[in-house]
Design an enzyme around this catalytic site. Sequence first.
Site, PDB file in Angstrom:
ATOM      1  N   GLU A  71      -9.223   6.351   7.230  1.00 15.61           N
ATOM      2  CA  GLU A  71      -7.797   6.587   7.031  1.00 15.61           C
ATOM      3  C   GLU A  71      -7.444   7.866   6.267  1.00 15.61           C
ATOM      4  O   GLU A  71      -6.477   8.540   6.621  1.00 15.61           O
ATOM      5  CB  GLU A  71      -7.182   5.381   6.296  1.00 15.61           C
ATOM      6  N   ARG A  90       0.827  -1.212   0.000  1.00 11.64           N
ATOM      7  CA  ARG A  90       0.000   0.000   0.000  1.00 11.64           C
ATOM      8  C   ARG A  90       0.865   1.268   0.000  1.00 11.64           C
ATOM      9  O   ARG A  90       0.454   2.310  -0.514  1.00 11.64           O
ATOM     10  CB  ARG A  90      -0.999   0.005   1.167  1.00 11.64           C
ATOM     11  N   THR A 144      -6.625  -4.409  -0.641  1.00 10.82           N
ATOM     12  CA  THR A 144      -5.944  -4.833  -1.868  1.00 10.82           C
ATOM     13  C   THR A 144      -6.022  -6.343  -2.033  1.00 10.82           C
ATOM     14  O   THR A 144      -5.849  -6.857  -3.125  1.00 10.82           O
ATOM     15  CB  THR A 144      -4.484  -4.345  -1.879  1.00 10.82           C
ATOM     16  N   PHE A 185      -2.084   2.296   6.696  1.00 11.28           N
ATOM     17  CA  PHE A 185      -1.560   0.986   6.283  1.00 11.28           C
ATOM     18  C   PHE A 185      -0.435   1.122   5.249  1.00 11.28           C
ATOM     19  O   PHE A 185      -0.461   0.507   4.198  1.00 11.28           O
ATOM     20  CB  PHE A 185      -2.744   0.193   5.702  1.00 11.28           C
TER      21      PHE A 185
END
Lengths: 489, 778
Positions: free
Chosen positions: B730, B325, B459, B359
């Site tokens: 986030e 990420r 993902t 992340f």
Amino acid sequence: MTSIRFILNGEDVALSSLDPTETLLDFLRLKRRLTGSKEGCAEGDCGACTVLVGRLVGGRLSYETVNACIRFVGSLNATHVVTVEHLAAKDGTLHPVQQAMVDCHGSQCGFCTPGFVMSLYGLWLTSENPSRAEIERALQGNLCRCTGYEPIVKAAEQVGQIRPSSLFDPLERERANIIARLEELATRETIAITGPDGRRLVVPGSVEGLAETLAAHPKATVVAGATDVGLWVTKQMRVLDPVVFINHLEDLQKITVTPDGITMGAGVSYSSALNVLRKESPAFGRLIERIGGQQVRNMGTIGGNVANGSPIGDSPPALIALSATVTLRSAKGTRTMPLEDYFIDYGKQDRQPGEFVESMFVPRPKASSHVAVYKISKRRDEDISALCGAFHLETDAAGIVTHIRIAFGGMAATPKRARSVEAALYGKPFIQATVEAARDAFDLDYKPLTDWRATAEYRQLTAKNLLTRFFLEVSGTPQELQRFAVEEA
Amino acid sequence: MDKATYETTKYIKGPMHQSLRHDSAHKHVAGSAEYIDDMPEPAGLLHGALGMADRAHSEILSIDLSAVKTYPGVVDVLTAADITGVNDVSSGGRHDEPLIATDKVEFHGQTIFAVIAETRDAARKAARLAKVEYRDLPFWTDIDGALENGAPLVTPGMTLKRGTPETELDKAKHRIKSSMRIGGQEHFYLESHIALAIPGEDDDVTVWSSTQHPSEIQHIVGHVLDIPSNAITVNTRRMGGGFGGKETQGNQFAALAALAAKKLKRAVKFRPDRDEDMGVTGKRHDFKMDFDVAFDDDGKIHAIEANFAARCGYSSDLSGPVTDRALFHADSSYFYPHVKLTSQPLKTHTVSNTAYRGFGGPQGMLGAERVIEEIAYALAKDPLEVRKANFYGEKGSGRDVTPYHQQVEDNIILRVVEELETSCDYQARRLAIIDFNKTSPVIKKGIALTPVKFGISFTMTAFNQAGALVHIYQDGSIHLNHGGTEMGQGLYTKVAQVVADCFQVDVDTVKITATTTGKVPNTSATAASSGSDLNGMAAWDAARQIKERLVAFATEKYAVPASEVEFLPNRVRVGDQIFTFGDFVKQAYFGRVQLSAAGFYKTPKIHWDRAAGRGTPFYYYAYGAACSEVSIDTLTGEYLMDRTDILHDVGKSLNPAIDIGQIEGGFVQGMGWLTTEELWWDGKGRLRTHAPSTYKIPLASDRPKIFNTRLVPWSENTEPTIGRSKAVGEPPFMLAISVLEALSMAVASVADYRICPRLDAPATPERVLMAVERLKRA
């Protein structure tokens, strides 16, 4: 006397057997199942365990926020302990402080919230329409990881306009009753009890009683605010026996201001000292506003800060720069020495078994002198200094340095004077060239360490720069510089 | 039912898009919200404590536990020999994370045994009494050490490539090679980890865990105890904060509690102290980014290559997807015509790093913003101008493809940035600051406006699914359960709003219930900002099914077409009759209508081929921008946050009050990451910033003195998400990059903005002062 007696919310508590280092938070959560107060850190830094402790001082009942996680139950005799569970009305109607937090969306995960509510409540009881700076100071000892604080500060502002009334405030409603009950609990007799495993605690009724107790138990641990000793127990798991509590001794809590200077009893809390120092020694006062959080300042004492001899010790550099003396007492009598002589080496102080710190005396600087105290820390508030420096300068009419004392914490194994720097300044005109030349003398005075708070290089450079900053302030403060020294109200 | 529900109202309370307070707000402030340690304790409860190694990398030669075992109150001491299943709690199935280390210690603090005692105090005291013989091995705790020692990777790295950067880097007029160091971060959830295990009959065990991922706790407990998942129930009502720190890190505590509970046939609780929690749980990954960028006179990037080396700790945990990420966000909001990005997830002898809000995205994005800064200072331009020159273009502009070959279809970054630029008066304030700095010798100011573009979806495509369970009882009250967990972000509130909106009933009618593996199985972690996207849709699907049955029932019973059945606020109209919702539901019950449904949702469109570095990993993007102004003291490096203005995109907000809370909170948390939060290991590999006394998260007094937060008022998700909203957990974290860059500008002023200060994160007062000194000498 053979029991610790206090009021918990509305209920009388009497404990005739008590572990001398049982914390108030464990007592509340484990013994009383009052689980509103939370453990976030067990070291007085996060404030999730904040409760109010009320006590009578000169017949007046006042409440202060404390960290229940490091406050020992043995220190609570003749107090009123108020937890978050006590705030809402019996029918569940929230207290205005709580309602403001709800209305402003002041909670997310909610774990820190009871502690914030209690800190906001403590502020609300004592301060009408607090400024943002006052609110921030009251919240220095409360960590929130979710909200970013903006809604909590808004809640404090919103509720600041509503004043305590017996209609909705439990402490207002109960005031007369609590005063009467606390008067009954107050005692000048010594309380001595033992815990289930035989360890002892002593609560002397007077300073004389304290001296006698320490004569009998020279290895006793003396506990005033427990902001240091609390961590010996919760973090280092130390087993202490016996423990002598002195936080209630009013004779040790006197502050006397005379034309010669200020005498502070060893039991004076940072908060109480602040009330006097704001006016009498503003530079020292501003330092104290940045020691710990409000809860720690309410509990912790300058005497304890001196007695335990931390190498950083935020207050000793200021006290040393101001030529403070310390008076130690034992059953045999008292002795007084310059504070700088009291600190011998890392973790070693000139305090004999059976002796305790009784008071400090801070001579009044001349009106024409300049005093500055700088605390440098990673985070501005509620942090331990990377370094802390104090300067005290007098010059004559020609601008020649006639008196200079500089002391730093965080630069050596003890709080220590910068004698070489002082020598480089003394007798010289206090001008830029003198200051530039004196900077290098810091290398002779200090060999600081690298640790998690700062590297040696940063400490050394910043110490030098603080001399420069002091010079800039003395020679005409640039306006913008002051913002860093003084919190805008 | 009370009278109020019979009254005709025009609107329900708490539909989607309404600012509704957190469902537990009242309980939070009253102290009555129950966290796991507040629950009534089962009779005979025992308490666990970890026995922790005090070496960073050693062979264990022997462990003498006799003093531990005989300490008063100790009931048992667990070692690896007590593990009935597999001694492994790794989340990725790589079997590289022993629950209890046996022959080898790989970080200071690693668990080598566990004490079970009658009291927590006894367990903690006894845990310090083990005598361990070690044979020390070489160790390294940071990225430099890992690189010097040729450290292995904990998991394979990834490469993203588009175009031919290897040849194109030479072709542009300007080229800069540089690097940046980015620090890690402790989550500092206020509630430390906790697990309470209660044994049942047969293999059964019930675990209360402070976790973002109950299904993983269930899986790990089964794996460690060798019992099937159907014997394990994991419950989570609420956490006192998570931030990613409770995605996998609860595994060890839950597994130990369950193991001890089954062995001793008593309930067992593990509640580590803050120092222990910080010692044995993972943190945000530190990164070292090395880059090589080529650009033209306008600052437009022509080609870029960058490598992201990460401190992963001793095992893989989530380091693979985290470093992935980082690469997915190493473009920030910028189009790179030729690009190659690589990751290097390095093994270090530190606790295994893990998920943390963003992340890896924040680290990737911060690296990209550093590249912009370097270009801006090299060309003596305002970084904002360079940003605009590099923004992704409109769909089909030829500047709309990411390094992972996904087309950016919903780009609104330029409009968001320009609206903020105007509303916060950026240009005039920047000029005023430059003027101020000319005449202020000690105090210097800086200002920066930075963008955010964050990809939404796990993902790992499989994780993009969710389930929900909705029951309506005969009195019309609704029971809602879903796989998402509540850590303070207001997920329960938002999902309840979805269900209330669907049935057109007041939100108070919807009871939100603790997340449990027994009601909704096979859930994903509440992570990747996806909680309300996934669970909101799953709950809506469950409600929709019941609603369709109710409509069918009404059309049949009252012989009206479906168009004549209408859900009005707290009422149902059937033809010309109006019933209260409760009365209508009761009729349906007597009509034998199933009033319970399981809902399900999976995110459409997305796919990802990691080996090829190609696909559409994200369903959509969330955007935002922040402008921060700071002052620094060039004598000490101290700083003040003067002002921050935020304009953030949450699509059509499900709950504006909660979303603003997420944005402000995320910003301040991000600011802490980039300023005062510093992790520091000593020469023995021991974490010395181990508690709030030494690890400094922001306080109320650290937040910007002026703090304006607004939602982008016109934004709607172009994809059919729940209520056209966007994820919010986030993305706002990265708005704080504006703070670091504002500090950087203040530093740059001492060298007349000619040199990029290369201010690394966290920018502690020390780093600021040292950067000032560096620039003064340059």
